[in-house]
Design a protein around this motif. Structure first.
Motif: not given
Length: 493
Positions: A77-82, A366-370, A136-146, A124-125
């Motif tokens: 379903l075109n889920s977004l990744n790094g 997001a970093g805190k939730f990770m 690394a997960s927090t970094d992904f969110f940073g990339l997505e938010y940029r 999650a994994l």
């Protein structure tokens, strides 16, 4: 074919101008603590593809002046990744500088989705690997938010085809663009509280600015809006049938902007062009406005409070929409207590955040939730278990989540670096909101000032919005719900 720009939409009505003065490019940062930590952190370091990134998970195409971005993971379903973000960002920056690129179009491959969200199962994994995985997960969110911020501040028209599922990360790719096209297949939701997270990707900016408490309601409950409901709620700017999208794309590619035409003028031309392809809205008998009437009154009554406990109490006391209130209570009771409380706090604070502050603050949250157990548990329970099961939240009850626990998600430690954005553009209200249906606050301001009566008020708005489809229906619904005629005359209540 050289097309001359059509005349622009009429200037916003005078009552809107007084209500909403133009915003400067650099809006004032509203939180002193945030101001001290960072003024406006930007970076010229544009992400690049990495070894191991998936090939062809994003497809790019050029058609005359149109540049298209097609998310190409239809089986997911075109889920977004790094990998996808690292491909998209450089192209956006390249097109922004190109004189040959006039318009950017975002769409999804396959018949089911624009984008169903971020690839949270992978995150999650990853988080289970400990601190390195969480980072690394927090970094992904940073990339997505940029990426989302780049779209929100882009210097050329951006159009998103919300054709199918548009959730989570797909919302970030859509909601901050000037043009969001809903179709009969659109399914919009922000389902983050379901998985122990919060409505991110700019949800702190988008949702609090919707009418009344509808944003709070959508944020906490993850309620879905289908098809034309996305237009009525202010999520989408246009409603078109999916069968015309290919023709719309072709027509947009043929647009040629005169060199001296500024961005507002270009946006007006795109707006007029897309209106040519409308096949009309479903009738109100066929699809009545969902967030309207007594239900909307109940939403505003129950979700206006600043604590989740008060919202629960209001729902328990609700009598006029008792069945809805009971269902909503059951929904909220299944959500992560931490997510609910952080999300409500986010909705209240986000009203004052600029678009840049929004993404920088969300990155920290997001970093805190990770690093919180609810995210891993929520993703596993709802998305990875077959069949899905009820998550076991930590802590399990609302009373176990203190105000101090919530505030920790919003703290700004001294010296902590902020997410570096790729654009200096900033604002505290969407500069392109005129392409959506009139907001309730604009209708209220007009009624209080002009007092023309329902029929003339509807006609005035239809005229000011250039006879845009949905305007009459939206204004009529608001007037029916918020105005009365009595011995004191016709007035807003």
């Amino acid at each position: 074919m050289l097309l001359r720009p059509v005349s622009r939409l009429p200037s916003p009505p005078s009552w809107i101008s007084r209500l909403s003065p133009p915003m400067p490019l650099r809006a004032k940062v509203t939180n002193p603590a945030f101001q001290a930590a960072v003024t406006m952190s930007t970076s010229t370091d544009i992400p690049k593809e990495l070894p191991g990134d998936e090939p062809n998970d994003v497809l790019f195409n050029s058609m005359y002046g149109l540049r298209s971005i097609e998310l190409n993971r239809p089986k997911k379903l075109n889920s977004l990744n790094g990998s996808m973000v690292r491909k998209i960002l450089p192209r956006l920056k390249e097109w922004e500088k190109s004189h040959l690129a006039s318009i950017v179009l975002i769409s999804g491959a396959g018949p089911k989705a624009l984008c169903a969200g971020g690839d949270v199962a992978a995150l999650a994994l990853q988080n289970e690997q400990g601190e390195s995985g969480s980072q690394a997960s927090t970094d992904f969110f940073g990339l997505e938010y940029r990426l989302d911020h780049s779209i929100a501040t882009y210097s050329k028209p951006v159009i998103s085809f919300m054709d199918g599922i548009t959730m989570g990360g797909g919302v970030g790719l859509s909601m901050h663009a000037p043009f969001r096209i809903a179709t009969e297949k659109t399914v919009f939701a922000m389902p983050e509280t379901t998985i122990g997270f919060f409505p991110d990707v700019g949800g702190s900016f988008l949702l609090p600015r919707l009418d009344g408490e509808t944003g709070t309601y959508l944020a906490l409950t993850s309620e879905r809006l289908n098809g034309v409901q996305a237009l009525y709620s202010g999520i989408a700017t246009h409603y078109l049938h999916s069968s015309v999208l290919a023709n719309v794309t072709q027509r947009l590619s043929e647009l040629v902007f005169q060199d001296d035409l500024d961005l507002p003028g270009r946006l007006d031309l795109v707006n007029k062009t897309m209106a040519e392809f409308s096949l009309g809205l479903p009738s109100l008998q066929e699809e009545p406005i969902l967030l309207a009437g007594e239900l909307r009154n109940a939403i505003d009554r129950c979700f206006r409070f600043n604590t989740v406990e008060e919202i629960f109490q209001a729902l328990e006391a609700e009598t006029e929409q008792k069945a809805w209130a009971q269902k909503t209570l059951e929904t909220l009771s299944s959500r992560s207590p931490t997510s609910l409380k952080v999300t409500l706090r986010q909705q209240r604070l986000g009203k004052k955040w600029s678009i840049s502050e929004t993404f920088q603050r969300e990155h920290a949250i997001a970093g805190k939730f990770m690093r919180h157990p609810d995210f891993i548990e929520g993703v596993k329970a709802r998305l990875m278990s077959k069949p899905p099961r009820q998550a076991e939240w930590q802590p399990p009850k609302l009373e176990n989540v203190s105000a101090e626990d919530v505030e920790k998600f919003f703290e700004i430690p001294d010296g902590e670096s902020r997410l570096k954005l790729l654009s200096e553009g900033d604002y505290t209200r969407y500069p392109h909101e005129r392409f959506a249906l009139p907001r309730e606050v604009d209708i209220e301001a007009f009624v209080r000032e002009r007092r023309l009566g329902p029929k003339k008020t509807i006609e005035e708005f239809a005229k000011k919005w250039d006879q845009k489809e949905g305007v009459r229906e939206k204004v009529a619904e608001v007037l029916n719900r918020r105005t009365i005629s009595d011995n004191h005359g016709w007035r807003w209540v």
